[in-house]
Design an enzyme around this catalytic site. Structure first.
Site, PDB file in Angstrom:
ATOM      1  N   SER A 150      28.937  30.037  32.227  1.00  0.00           N
ATOM      2  CA  SER A 150      29.655  31.027  31.415  1.00  0.00           C
ATOM      3  C   SER A 150      30.795  31.672  32.200  1.00  0.00           C
ATOM      4  O   SER A 150      31.924  31.783  31.702  1.00  0.00           O
ATOM      5  CB  SER A 150      28.693  32.090  30.885  1.00  0.00           C
ATOM      6  OG  SER A 150      28.031  32.751  31.945  1.00  0.00           O
ATOM      7  N   ASP A 194      29.184  36.553  39.444  1.00  0.00           N
ATOM      8  CA  ASP A 194      29.503  35.205  38.994  1.00  0.00           C
ATOM      9  C   ASP A 194      30.996  35.027  38.777  1.00  0.00           C
ATOM     10  O   ASP A 194      31.589  34.019  39.184  1.00  0.00           O
ATOM     11  CB  ASP A 194      28.759  34.891  37.698  1.00  0.00           C
ATOM     12  CG  ASP A 194      27.257  34.858  37.874  1.00  0.00           C
ATOM     13  OD1 ASP A 194      26.788  34.947  39.032  1.00  0.00           O
ATOM     14  OD2 ASP A 194      26.553  34.760  36.859  1.00  0.00           O
TER      15      ASP A 194
END
Length: 402
Positions: A150, A194
């Site tokens: 993602s 992330d």
């Protein structure tokens, strides 16, 4: 799919040449899980699996998106009306990123050429007025494996759109926009790790990131160790899992101490409150506080080349994630035990990512890589009924590192 192939695919699908090709890597977190949204320390590395976004400008406000890896699934929408359709969940990432970009850059109004508030404190006088675009997305990160497909998609989209419309963008700004997209529009209350490592990773280096102030340092990974990522193939879905519950539990524990996050709570504080803090919150907080400390120690161990110390820290991290944070699975625990028996203190192994399935990371001496693969391939299917996928990974640079 490589850059040339995906550009050819774009031309086939849209009957036009692409203007921009952007790429952003996935990541593996060496140590420091569930510390990022607690303003703690993490130690991720960008890996050689990622997402391509190919883009071409349009002269209207229409966004057309084709997801190559989803059998060329398509979605179209206007910049003037971005609606989130639960039936097309993958499109939320695209729409969320674009909505987040629009919230930072008032670039739909071509007559507005004055500075305004944005993440970089810059004017966008030189930016093009943002209009629509045709997009093609393709990647090779296993979905639901915990390797941050993602964030890779978010950062690749931000890279493509910022290049397409000459928006001032750096790695930290891109990470903040990507995080906002996931928190606000997708519904996963992730931290910033992330997105930031996908944006600012470096070749052959891990990043020690302080999630409190977004300062970071790099450390070179030991050349004697190979990074193996092993996917348990226990599928995970963070938006629908207990991930958000864990974040809420950490927030409740921090509030008990009248702190904004667990970053500002010490082990001494926690131990002193053991009789008053609910046991579940105590365990969650103990993991976060100790994991953040382990991450700092791991950075030092890698700096000194102390593999035995690194091995112990990764062992302790996994045990804490299993017992205090309760995010491992029986299958993931079994994989970690399999690898640990082969490498001993000559390398390290632990679960990685948000948990509830997904992957483990192993730092394996080159001479033991084949032995690890043999044991996993021989025993894991027999024990669990699942086949593990093993990836030999290289550590690569992020999308905004150039």
């Amino acid at each position: 799919m490589d850059e040339l192939t995906i550009c050819e695919r774009f031309k086939q699908l849209y009957q036009l040449e692409a203007d921009i090709v952007a790429y952003a890597p996935g990541r593996v977190n060496i140590i420091g899980d569930h510390t990022d949204y607690n303003d703690g320390f993490v130690l991720p590395a960008a890996i050689d699996m990622g997402t391509y976004v190919v883009a071409r400008k349009r002269d209207d406000l229409c966004i057309n998106v084709i997801a190559s890896d989803l059998n060329n699934a398509r979605v179209s929408f206007s910049l003037e009306s971005i609606n989130f359709d639960e039936r097309v969940g993958w499109s939320h990432y695209v729409k969320g990123v674009i909505q987040s970009i629009l919230s930072h850059f008032d670039s739909l109004d071509d007559s507005s050429k004055t500075p305004f508030e944005n993440p970089f404190n810059e004017s966008i006088d030189s930016a093009d007025s943002m209009q629509g675009c045709d997009l093609l997305i393709s990647g090779n990160i296993p979905q639901g494996a915990g390797l941050s497909s993602s964030a890779s998609l978010e950062i690749a989209l931000i890279k493509a759109i910022s290049q397409l419309y000459k928006l001032p963008m750096d790695g930290i700004g891109a990470a903040l926009i990507g995080q906002q997209a996931e928190n606000v529009y997708v519904g996963c209350n992730c931290g910033i790790m992330d997105q930031l490592i996908s944006a600012l990773g470096q070749d052959k280096q891990a990043m020690l990131l302080d999630c409190n102030d977004l300062s970071y340092r790099y450390v070179t990974l030991d050349k004697s160790l190979q990074v193996l990522v092993i996917n348990s193939n226990v599928q995970r879905q963070l938006v629908g899992s207990e991930y958000n519950d864990r974040r809420e539990q950490c927030s409740q524990a921090a509030q008990f101490f009248n702190q904004s996050s667990l970053r500002h709570v010490s082990m001494q504080d926690l131990e002193a409150a053991k009789g008053d803090l609910p046991e579940l919150l105590f365990k969650r907080a103990r993991h976060v506080i100790q994991e953040s400390s382990r991450t700092l120690q791991a950075f030092e161990a890698l700096t000194l080349g102390d593999i035995a110390k690194m091995s112990q820290l990764m062992h302790d991290s996994h045990a804490s994630l299993r017992d205090d944070f309760e995010v491992t699975t029986v299958e993931v625990d079994y994989l970690v035990n399999c690898v640990s028996k082969v490498i001993g203190s000559n390398g390290g192994v632990r679960m990685t990512g948000g948990g509830f399935g997904g992957c483990i990371i192993a730092l394996v001496p080159h001479g033991l890589v084949d032995a690890v693969k043999t044991v996993v391939e021989r025993d894991y299917l027999r024990e669990t009924g699942l086949k593990a996928d093993i990836y030999t990974c290289s550590v690569k640079a992020g999308a905004f590192s150039f």
